[in-house]
Design a protein around this motif. Structure first.
Motif, PDB file in Angstrom:
ATOM      1  N   TYR A 145       9.146   0.700   7.806  1.00 11.80           N
ATOM      2  CA  TYR A 145       9.182  -0.727   8.122  1.00 11.80           C
ATOM      3  C   TYR A 145       8.837  -0.975   9.590  1.00 11.80           C
ATOM      4  CZ  TYR A 145      11.403  -1.769   3.605  1.00 11.80           C
ATOM      5  OH  TYR A 145      11.660  -1.919   2.267  1.00 11.80           O
ATOM      6  N   PHE A 146       9.293  -0.081  10.458  1.00  6.89           N
ATOM      7  CA  PHE A 146       8.967  -0.180  11.884  1.00  6.89           C
ATOM      8  C   PHE A 146       7.456  -0.064  12.110  1.00  6.89           C
ATOM      9  CE2 PHE A 146       7.973   2.837  15.430  1.00  6.89           C
ATOM     10  CZ  PHE A 146       8.043   1.932  16.484  1.00  6.89           C
ATOM     11  N   LEU A 147       6.811   0.866  11.427  1.00  7.69           N
ATOM     12  CA  LEU A 147       5.379   1.119  11.654  1.00  7.69           C
ATOM     13  C   LEU A 147       4.483   0.126  10.929  1.00  7.69           C
ATOM     14  CD1 LEU A 147       5.312   5.022  11.267  1.00  7.69           C
ATOM     15  CD2 LEU A 147       5.124   3.722  13.389  1.00  7.69           C
ATOM     16  N   LEU A 148       4.842  -0.217   9.696  1.00 10.42           N
ATOM     17  CA  LEU A 148       3.927  -0.984   8.843  1.00 10.42           C
ATOM     18  C   LEU A 148       4.400  -2.391   8.535  1.00 10.42           C
ATOM     19  CD1 LEU A 148       3.089   1.840   6.249  1.00 10.42           C
ATOM     20  CD2 LEU A 148       1.899   1.306   8.382  1.00 10.42           C
ATOM     21  N   GLY A 149       5.636  -2.715   8.899  1.00  9.57           N
ATOM     22  CA  GLY A 149       6.163  -4.022   8.539  1.00  9.57           C
ATOM     23  C   GLY A 149       6.640  -4.046   7.100  1.00  9.57           C
ATOM     24  N   HIS A 208       1.755   1.062  -0.720  1.00 10.97           N
ATOM     25  CA  HIS A 208       1.541  -0.354  -1.045  1.00 10.97           C
ATOM     26  C   HIS A 208       1.012  -1.099   0.177  1.00 10.97           C
ATOM     27  CE1 HIS A 208       2.151  -4.096  -3.239  1.00 10.97           C
ATOM     28  NE2 HIS A 208       2.606  -4.600  -2.102  1.00 10.97           N
ATOM     29  N   SER A 209       1.609  -0.841   1.333  1.00 14.91           N
ATOM     30  CA  SER A 209       1.210  -1.545   2.550  1.00 14.91           C
ATOM     31  C   SER A 209      -0.205  -1.162   2.990  1.00 14.91           C
ATOM     32  CB  SER A 209       2.200  -1.237   3.671  1.00 14.91           C
ATOM     33  OG  SER A 209       1.773  -1.808   4.890  1.00 14.91           O
ATOM     34  N   LEU A 210      -0.530   0.120   2.901  1.00 15.32           N
ATOM     35  CA  LEU A 210      -1.809   0.586   3.443  1.00 15.32           C
ATOM     36  C   LEU A 210      -2.989   0.335   2.509  1.00 15.32           C
ATOM     37  CD1 LEU A 210      -0.762   3.973   5.099  1.00 15.32           C
ATOM     38  CD2 LEU A 210      -1.389   1.847   6.258  1.00 15.32           C
ATOM     39  N   VAL A 211      -2.789   0.529   1.186  1.00 15.62           N
ATOM     40  CA  VAL A 211      -3.957   0.445   0.293  1.00 15.62           C
ATOM     41  C   VAL A 211      -3.754  -0.357  -0.987  1.00 15.62           C
ATOM     42  CG1 VAL A 211      -5.103   2.560   1.074  1.00 15.62           C
ATOM     43  CG2 VAL A 211      -3.326   2.730  -0.644  1.00 15.62           C
TER      44      VAL A 211
END
Length: 743
Positions: A406-410, A462-465
């Motif tokens: 969560y810190f890195l990707l929100g 999920h966040s990245l792709v």
């Protein structure tokens, strides 16, 4: 000297005298202690010059012998006497006063051995857990005290007993607003006699023969029962104090005690632990101080290759460490404490784990690491990214990993748009660093993401792709009939197609041990896209595999000139890695087949997402980038291709999907690169011999000699060929796994 002689004489008399009944013997030794205080006027002589240690040892031996002679769970008369006369309470008072000098040490040892050697549950008795609680408060009061060793042994045995019976922890949660206990008239009188006077005024709940009644009474009055937020958890506080000891062995023992306490399942204890103690502060403050002790610049290779660290086991030699690289000792100390935080959160009760992980995120990652990652100094970016990569590699606790993610990707879950890519500044900056002017920063950040996508956290992918592929709007919005009219290749099978039926590793006789066995795998394995489902699945696999193998033209291939570099070399690795990914992703809610097109919003504008955009941009420049950058870009893309998600599989590994206007896929990006390559090959004289020479040099088969012209392009061609073979192997393994796990 005289007292030592008296002690020896006493033992001799005891050895010759007929043995007394155990209770009489027990009372005799207890009175031997009480008479010392009544008769002795000089209380400055150390306790070791008195008979007190001997009497205490004899009392322990008698209690142990009594228990051994009785049936399990039965309380003997000696134990009854100890409980009824509140001997532990009296000993606590003497230990607190440390009279004679060294008495505190003796009392701690007595408590420790009593709890360790007696098998029947003692802590439920009010006349045990109350003095134990009071003695706990005396521990850790003074740093580097002479009793530190005895204090930590005592605290750890209490922790071990609570681990055996977790509900007992409720006796050790004290209400801060609780009124002081009303002293009995005897206790209020003061003086030695009053301290040592036997207390016979027992209430029903105090009766030593009824531990269940005592437990019930104590539990009713315990702070945990009234849900008050102002509880003291003195056991934790004392252990926290001892973690500041200059003696490393004491620190490790205190950390072990905390590890036992955080794992207790009692919600009241977990809440008290995180809200009313300084445990979170200890974890984060020490992590911050160790991090700040690191040199501002470190070689990423040193950070990556320093030996794995287990907390409490970092034996070191300052001279040897300094000789290896500057900052090694500081790095090991940081990684060792990180390992402790990680293991503590991993073992902790679920609510406590979430609170501790959030504290580490806010007080360490956000406050300390984020400014380091967002800085403009290239040296600083490189060092902090390498450290972050090592942290991610080391973390295994689910709660801490989630907070790091969560810190890195929100925490956003909606699909990205061009307008929202910079919404999370840190995420945006890290992804941009994958395409940094500094090749070193690009490589290190790509390694960071490669490490990240292999961690067991669904939100990462999920966040990245995945959030950009949910609606499958990369597909052309045409009627189904038009899509089915397509033929994937104009001339059918290419002339150099590989016959997969003859493959020794993945033929029909694949051994059961190397299959992805069971129908459960089907749910996490990719299925044929409905756009090109055929009755002959094997033919379909041939076409897909050969589409990748034939992408690079013959004149740009060099692997067939070197032994052991064929396509089949990638199959075993692909099979192992895919099986590992399936194991990680199996518990996630991923469909076995793509979302039906009629349920997809194909009219919504497609955006591949910031991460895939940067990777595709990098892939498109493979002929003009350094060899090491290309290796890292393709490594990340191959890891994504291995994921058993149907949309990601379709988007990255299906050459035959009809893309919507303006959209690109991995296959289409490679096709453009090959088109560019075809134009450039003819401008380079002796292209094939130079290509072969560069390949042999990369493999170490040829010594480095005269610099070859266009070496960057030639190295890019070699990486491109190998990457296409790897994608072909991945595609085959995934289709084979889906087929072999079908009912």
């Amino acid at each position: 000297m005289f007292s030592k002689f008296t002690s020896i004489l006493q033992h001799a008399v005891e050895a010759l005298a007929p043995s007394l009944p155990l209770q009489e013997d027990f009372v005799y030794h207890w009175k031997g202690i009480t008479h010392y205080y009544i008769e002795t006027s000089d209380d400055k002589a150390p306790v070791t010059d008195t008979n007190i240690p001997s009497h205490l040892e004899q009392m322990l031996d008698i209690l142990t012998q009594e228990e051994a002679e009785r049936e399990s769970g039965e309380t003997g008369p000696c134990m009854e006497y100890l409980l009824h006369h509140k001997i532990l309470e009296t000993l606590y008072t003497l230990g607190k006063a440390d009279c004679p000098p060294g008495m505190k040490q003796q009392v701690l040892t007595f408590y420790t051995k009593l709890l360790a050697h007696i098998r029947q549950p003692l802590l439920p008795h009010i006349n045990v857990h109350r003095p134990v609680q009071k003695l706990i408060r005396l521990c850790g009061e003074v740093l580097a005290a002479p009793t530190e060793n005895e204090e930590i042994q005592f605290l750890c045995i209490v922790c071990a007993k609570l681990k055996q019976d977790p509900y007992l922890v409720n006796f050790f949660l004290e209400n801060k607003s609780k009124r002081p206990e009303v002293k009995s008239p005897a206790a209020a009188e003061g003086g030695k006699d009053s301290v040592l006077a036997p207390d016979t005024g027992q209430s029903q709940a105090d009766h030593p023969g009824e531990p269940q009644a005592a437990a019930a009474a104590a539990a009713t009055s315990s702070p945990a029962a009234n849900n008050n937020n102002t509880n003291n958890y003195n056991l934790v506080t004392s252990l926290l104090n001892l973690t500041k000891s200059p003696d490393g062995r004491i620190v490790v023992k205190a950390c072990e005690g905390l590890m036992l306490l955080v794992s207790l399942p009692e919600p009241a204890a977990a809440k008290c632990l995180t809200e009313n103690t300084e445990l979170c502060e200890l974890l984060t403050d020490r992590l911050v101080s160790f991090y700040k002790a690191l040199p501002p610049s470190m070689d990423p290779l040193d950070i990556e290759t320093v030996e794995s660290v287990n907390w409490g086991l970092d034996v070191y030699n300052l001279k040897e460490d300094a000789a290896v690289f500057t900052g090694k000792r500081a790095l090991i100390s940081f990684l060792s404490w990180l390992d402790y935080c990680d293991q503590l959160i991993k073992e902790a009760q679920k609510l406590a784990a979430a609170v501790m992980a959030k504290a580490v995120r806010e007080r360490f990652f956000v406050s300390v690491m984020e400014p380091q990652l967002m800085q403009t100094s290239e040296v600083g970016i490189l060092t902090s990214t390498a450290l972050l990569n090592r942290i991610i590699r080391q973390v295994t606790s689910e709660a801490l990993l989630q907070e790091i993610v969560y810190f890195l990707l929100g925490e956003d879950k909606e699909a990205e748009t061009l307008a929202t890519v910079a919404q999370n500044p840190l995420r945006h900056r890290l992804i941009e660093h994958c395409d940094h002017l500094s090749d070193e920063i690009s490589i290190m950040t790509l390694r960071l993401f490669e490490q990240l996508i292999q961690k067991p956290d669904q939100h990462i992918l999920h966040s990245l792709v995945l959030r950009g592929l949910e609606e499958r709007n990369y597909l052309e919005n045409k009627p189904q009939e038009e899509r089915e009219e397509r033929e994937p290749l104009e001339n059918g099978q290419p002339h150099d197609a590989v016959d997969l039926e003859e493959d020794p590793l993945f033929g029909d006789d694949l051994s059961p041990d190397s299959r992805l066995s069971g129908s459960d795998w089907l749910g996490s394995s990719p299925q044929h896209s409905p756009d090109h489902s055929k009755s002959d699945g094997k033919t379909e696999v041939h076409k897909i595999v050969n589409s990748f193998l034939c992408l690079v033209p013959d004149e740009a291939k060099s692997s067939y000139h070197v032994e052991g570099t064929g396509y089949d070399t990638y199959l075993r690795d692909a099979h192992r890695q895919f099986r590992d990914f399936c194991g990680v992703c199996q518990r996630w809610d991923w469909r076995g087949s793509p979302k039906p097109l009629e349920k997809c919003n194909l009219d919504m504008p497609f955006f591949e997402g910031h991460f895939l955009k940067v990777l595709f941009d990098r892939m498109g420049r493979i002929l003009d980038q350094p060899y090491d950058v290309n290796l890292q870009v393709t490594a990340v893309l191959s890891k994504l291709s291995l994921l058993p998600h149907p949309h990601l599989h379709e988007y990255l590994l299906d050459p035959y999907i009809s893309l919507a206007p303006g959209c690109r896929s991995l296959f289409s990006v490679i096709v453009r690169v090959v088109g560019d390559l075809m134009l450039r090959i003819h401008r380079i004289p002796d292209f094939t011999p130079k290509l072969l020479l560069v390949r042999k040099r990369l493999l170490g088969l040829e010594p480095e000699g005269v610099t070859v012209d266009h070496s960057t392009l030639l190295e890019g061609v070699i990486v491109l060929e190998e990457f296409c073979k790897e994608l072909a192997a991945i595609a085959f393994v995934k289709y084979h796994a889906a087929a072999s796990s079908s009912p």
